[in-house]
Design a protein around this motif. Structure first.
Motif, PDB file in Angstrom:
ATOM      1  N   GLN A 134       0.628  -1.229  -0.019  1.00 16.72           N
ATOM      2  CA  GLN A 134       0.050   0.099   0.059  1.00 16.72           C
ATOM      3  C   GLN A 134       0.975   1.247   0.014  1.00 16.72           C
ATOM      4  N   ARG A 135       1.668   1.260  -0.857  1.00 17.80           N
ATOM      5  CA  ARG A 135       2.651   2.556  -0.855  1.00 17.80           C
ATOM      6  C   ARG A 135       3.298   2.814  -2.248  1.00 17.80           C
ATOM      7  N   ILE A 136       3.860   3.903  -2.395  1.00 18.85           N
ATOM      8  CA  ILE A 136       4.375   4.528  -3.832  1.00 18.85           C
ATOM      9  C   ILE A 136       5.972   4.470  -3.266  1.00 18.85           C
ATOM     10  N   VAL A 137       6.849   3.722  -3.978  1.00 19.57           N
ATOM     11  CA  VAL A 137       8.359   3.943  -3.573  1.00 19.57           C
ATOM     12  C   VAL A 137       9.207   4.614  -4.669  1.00 19.57           C
ATOM     13  N   VAL A 138       9.660   5.789  -4.210  1.00 18.05           N
ATOM     14  CA  VAL A 138      10.368   6.797  -5.144  1.00 18.05           C
ATOM     15  C   VAL A 138      12.078   6.531  -5.257  1.00 18.05           C
ATOM     16  N   LEU A 139      12.718   6.263  -6.211  1.00 19.49           N
ATOM     17  CA  LEU A 139      14.142   6.124  -6.070  1.00 19.49           C
ATOM     18  C   LEU A 139      14.870   7.074  -7.183  1.00 19.49           C
ATOM     19  N   ASN A 140      16.225   7.172  -7.021  1.00 19.21           N
ATOM     20  CA  ASN A 140      16.742   8.018  -8.029  1.00 19.21           C
ATOM     21  C   ASN A 140      17.440   7.103  -9.033  1.00 19.21           C
ATOM     22  N   SER A 141      18.005   7.629  -9.962  1.00 12.49           N
ATOM     23  CA  SER A 141      18.619   6.794 -10.939  1.00 12.49           C
ATOM     24  C   SER A 141      19.562   5.803 -10.509  1.00 12.49           C
ATOM     25  N   ASN A 142      20.249   6.140  -9.227  1.00  9.33           N
ATOM     26  CA  ASN A 142      21.365   5.120  -8.719  1.00  9.33           C
ATOM     27  C   ASN A 142      20.700   4.147  -7.621  1.00  9.33           C
ATOM     28  N   TRP A 143      19.379   3.903  -7.851  1.00 10.32           N
ATOM     29  CA  TRP A 143      18.731   2.979  -7.022  1.00 10.32           C
ATOM     30  C   TRP A 143      18.729   3.412  -5.397  1.00 10.32           C
ATOM     31  N   LYS A 144      18.943   4.689  -5.178  1.00  8.05           N
ATOM     32  CA  LYS A 144      18.784   5.080  -3.742  1.00  8.05           C
ATOM     33  C   LYS A 144      17.484   5.817  -3.406  1.00  8.05           C
ATOM     34  N   VAL A 145      16.863   5.196  -2.250  1.00  4.18           N
ATOM     35  CA  VAL A 145      15.634   5.546  -1.979  1.00  4.18           C
ATOM     36  C   VAL A 145      15.393   7.140  -1.804  1.00  4.18           C
ATOM     37  N   ILE A 146      14.518   7.774  -2.480  1.00  2.80           N
ATOM     38  CA  ILE A 146      14.291   9.188  -2.076  1.00  2.80           C
ATOM     39  C   ILE A 146      13.210   9.232  -1.133  1.00  2.80           C
ATOM     40  N   ARG A 147      12.160   8.641  -1.250  1.00 11.74           N
ATOM     41  CA  ARG A 147      10.930   8.547  -0.230  1.00 11.74           C
ATOM     42  C   ARG A 147      10.080   7.393  -0.658  1.00 11.74           C
ATOM     43  N   THR A 148       9.234   7.155   0.420  1.00 12.45           N
ATOM     44  CA  THR A 148       8.212   5.948   0.265  1.00 12.45           C
ATOM     45  C   THR A 148       6.850   6.797   0.900  1.00 12.45           C
ATOM     46  N   ILE A 149       5.947   6.872  -0.006  1.00 20.09           N
ATOM     47  CA  ILE A 149       4.548   7.501   0.124  1.00 20.09           C
ATOM     48  C   ILE A 149       3.736   6.494   0.515  1.00 20.09           C
ATOM     49  N   ASN A 150       3.291   6.408   1.883  1.00 18.99           N
ATOM     50  CA  ASN A 150       2.456   5.317   2.165  1.00 18.99           C
ATOM     51  C   ASN A 150       1.113   5.729   2.997  1.00 18.99           C
ATOM     52  N   GLN A 151       1.099   7.320   3.116  1.00 24.31           N
ATOM     53  CA  GLN A 151       0.036   7.992   3.444  1.00 24.31           C
ATOM     54  C   GLN A 151       0.399   9.490   3.256  1.00 24.31           C
ATOM     55  N   PHE A 152      -0.809  10.272   3.392  1.00 25.03           N
ATOM     56  CA  PHE A 152      -0.836  11.714   3.332  1.00 25.03           C
ATOM     57  C   PHE A 152      -1.885  12.447   3.807  1.00 25.03           C
ATOM     58  N   ASP A 153      -1.838  13.636   3.921  1.00 23.68           N
ATOM     59  CA  ASP A 153      -2.742  14.617   4.704  1.00 23.68           C
ATOM     60  C   ASP A 153      -3.938  14.693   3.753  1.00 23.68           C
ATOM     61  N   HIS A 154      -5.010  14.546   3.987  1.00 26.60           N
ATOM     62  CA  HIS A 154      -6.094  14.806   3.231  1.00 26.60           C
ATOM     63  C   HIS A 154      -7.236  15.600   3.801  1.00 26.60           C
ATOM     64  N   ASP A 155      -7.354  16.843   3.677  1.00 31.37           N
ATOM     65  CA  ASP A 155      -8.321  17.674   4.261  1.00 31.37           C
ATOM     66  C   ASP A 155      -8.113  17.681   5.909  1.00 31.37           C
ATOM     67  N   GLY A 156      -7.002  17.720   6.406  1.00 28.79           N
ATOM     68  CA  GLY A 156      -6.546  17.659   7.651  1.00 28.79           C
ATOM     69  C   GLY A 156      -6.587  16.298   8.264  1.00 28.79           C
ATOM     70  N   LYS A 157      -6.850  15.248   7.408  1.00 29.15           N
ATOM     71  CA  LYS A 157      -6.957  13.926   8.157  1.00 29.15           C
ATOM     72  C   LYS A 157      -5.940  12.924   7.341  1.00 29.15           C
ATOM     73  N   PRO A 158      -5.211  11.961   8.196  1.00 24.08           N
ATOM     74  CA  PRO A 158      -4.554  11.114   7.331  1.00 24.08           C
ATOM     75  C   PRO A 158      -5.279  10.143   6.373  1.00 24.08           C
ATOM     76  N   ASP A 159      -4.510   9.857   5.092  1.00 20.04           N
ATOM     77  CA  ASP A 159      -5.340   9.043   4.116  1.00 20.04           C
ATOM     78  C   ASP A 159      -4.202   8.003   3.748  1.00 20.04           C
ATOM     79  N   LEU A 160      -4.724   6.965   3.232  1.00 20.66           N
ATOM     80  CA  LEU A 160      -3.885   5.920   2.791  1.00 20.66           C
ATOM     81  C   LEU A 160      -4.462   5.294   1.647  1.00 20.66           C
ATOM     82  N   PHE A 161      -3.336   4.783   0.956  1.00 16.29           N
ATOM     83  CA  PHE A 161      -3.827   3.875  -0.334  1.00 16.29           C
ATOM     84  C   PHE A 161      -4.216   2.608  -0.166  1.00 16.29           C
ATOM     85  N   ASN A 162      -5.164   2.010  -1.020  1.00 17.28           N
ATOM     86  CA  ASN A 162      -5.869   0.713  -0.949  1.00 17.28           C
ATOM     87  C   ASN A 162      -5.586   0.029  -2.023  1.00 17.28           C
ATOM     88  N   LYS A 163      -4.596  -0.661  -2.354  1.00 17.69           N
ATOM     89  CA  LYS A 163      -4.109  -1.305  -3.766  1.00 17.69           C
ATOM     90  C   LYS A 163      -3.858  -0.448  -4.725  1.00 17.69           C
TER      91      LYS A 163
END
Length: 486
Positions: free
Chosen positions: A85-114
């Protein structure tokens, strides 16, 4: 002996330093292509696996059932890690920039579902097909929520329609194209504000005579249960440099497994090669799960106009030029390093090809061999209109594979442009291209006529004069004969 020892030492040092990958030393699959007679023939390997990337190597834990892969123009790599349930972001050297598994949506935490599909615009905006949440989520480059597209409303949609986006692409105007589950009318299209504006590129199927026969002899109840003529769903898509939409489907009865759709939804894919753009031409119909025609699950277009189509059935990548010629084939389903269990997505970083395996949670990186590099170089030059430079590259290809028909045809086209028609005829004959051979033959005859027109006319005049003189001679002789008799 001393030189051999030195070579072995240098090879070992190269392996240890990572200059040469041990995976790239031998292909874990047979390399082949098809002759003009549609026979499978051996071919030099075009791409070889150079490395395999896992979630553990990235220090983010194992990728679990990943579904999509996207590489932005700056080389940033995005992975839809569906099971986690996440988005993985890497640079061209295969180093992790960030993983996105939740975000703020109208002041509330929101999650992906598949999350099953990804697209990233040049400004960094991330579009995510959030399948189970029945929406497309838009995030900025830092993973912050912007807005979402959900529950499209239109008179053409059924009242009980459920929006389950699977894959998506976005054009320069901000229009969003979505492949959604259970949608047979085509690819769903949304404007830059997220409003549903219709379908594009509906698939049609081509029934065979047996289908018609069974429909004729079936009862009314049986015909009602038949789904022989229901359009199929698309599987994936990619926007090319000109804004056209490459799209794939896996249904065996559709009119075309790969389409290139213009803005009006018309298929404009060029199919000028020796055979159809459909993957494997030779296959078993009794090979269990691997039987039947190729089933394209993803596609990647290039700046030059060629494209890579990923076959989920046998794990092969079929590469075509913009005219529909099959350039080369690589990849395979298997258990060895460099093969796949369940390939789901394909993309490119420069000349490297990345394939995401949803079954193992791995990304395999393929690099071109010398043969692959020369074919790519020749193809780029040809598609740029630089036929003479392309001809030199094709000659180098023939040094690596003397049976490569496309190279002979490429050389023939350059000779045709240089008005060397006899040489062009020979090249087209070797490439078994009847169409261009006929063109070269006609131009050669025309060129010969122009060069010898004066001589031909002189001979015609002389022949006419001889004939006329002969007739006069015969006439005079006949009159003398009549006078003598009198």
């Amino acid at each position: 002996m001393k030189a051999l020892r030195l070579s072995m030492f240098m090879l070992i040092m190269a392996l240890l330093s990572g200059i040469v990958s041990p995976l790239a030393m031998a292909a874990p699959y047979d390399s082949y292509n098809y002759s003009v007679w549609e026979d499978s023939v051996p071919s030099p390997a075009s791409y070889l696996p150079s490395k395999v990337i896992t979630g553990d190597q990235l220090t983010i834990g194992q990728l679990k059932g990943p579904s999509d892969l996207f590489v932005s123009k700056n080389g940033t790599i995005y992975i839809a890690d569906t099971g986690n349930q996440r988005i993985v972001v890497l640079n061209s050297n295969w180093k992790v920039i960030r993983t996105i598994n939740q975000f703020d949506h109208d002041g509330k935490p929101d999650l992906f579902n598949k999350p099953t599909g990804l697209f990233v615009k040049e400004d960094g905006t991330i579009y995510v097909a959030d399948y189970e949440n029945q929406r497309v989520v838009l995030l900025n480059g830092e993973g912050q929520y912007l807005r979402q597209i959900d529950h499209p409303k239109s008179d053409v949609l059924a009242s009980d329609f459920v929006f389950n986006p699977v894959k998506l692409s976005v054009d320069r105007a901000g229009r969003v194209y979505v492949v959604a589950k259970g949608v047979f009318e085509g690819i769903m299209q949304f404007d830059d504000q997220g409003a549903f504006i219709g379908y594009i590129g509906t698939n049609t199927i081509t029934p065979n005579p047996a289908d018609y026969f069974w429909k004729v002899i079936s009862t009314k109840a049986q015909r009602a249960q038949m789904n022989l003529f229901v359009p199929t769903e698309f599987t994936n898509m990619d926007i090319d440099e000109k804004g056209f939409l490459f799209a794939t489907n896996i249904d065996k009865t559709t009119d075309a497994p790969i389409k290139r759709l213009n803005p009006s939804g018309k298929d404009v894919l060029k199919r000028f090669g020796n055979f159809t753009v459909s993957g494997d031409l030779v296959f078993s119909i009794l090979d269990g799960d691997r039987a039947g025609t190729s089933q394209f699950i993803d596609i990647k277009s290039t700046v030059e106009g060629s494209y890579y189509a990923l076959d989920s059935l046998r794990g092969r990548i079929f590469t075509y030029d913009q005219e529909g010629n099959l350039l080369y084939i690589f990849g395979e389903i298997g258990s060895r390093a460099g093969t796949f269990k369940t390939p789901v997505a394909i993309d490119k970083v420069g000349e490297k090809v990345l394939v995401l395996d949803g079954g193992t949670g791995r990304i395999t990186v393929f690099e071109p061999t010398l043969f692959g590099m020369k074919v790519n170089e020749a193809t780029r030059l040809h598609e740029a209109g630089k036929e003479q430079e392309a001809s030199k590259a094709w000659e180098k290809v023939l040094q690596l594979n003397a049976n490569y028909d496309i190279a002979y045809i490429g050389i023939g086209k350059a000779q045709l442009r240089e008005q060397d028609y006899k040489s062009a005829m020979r090249s087209f004959e070797l490439g078994v291209d009847r169409k261009y051979y006929s063109i070269a033959f006609a131009r050669d005859r025309k060129q010969w006529m122009r060069a010898h027109m004066g001589e031909v006319l002189t001979y015609i005049v002389l022949l006419a004069a001889v004939i006329a003189a002969w007739r006069i001679f015969i006439l005079i002789r006949s009159r003398r004969s009549v006078t003598h008799e009198a």
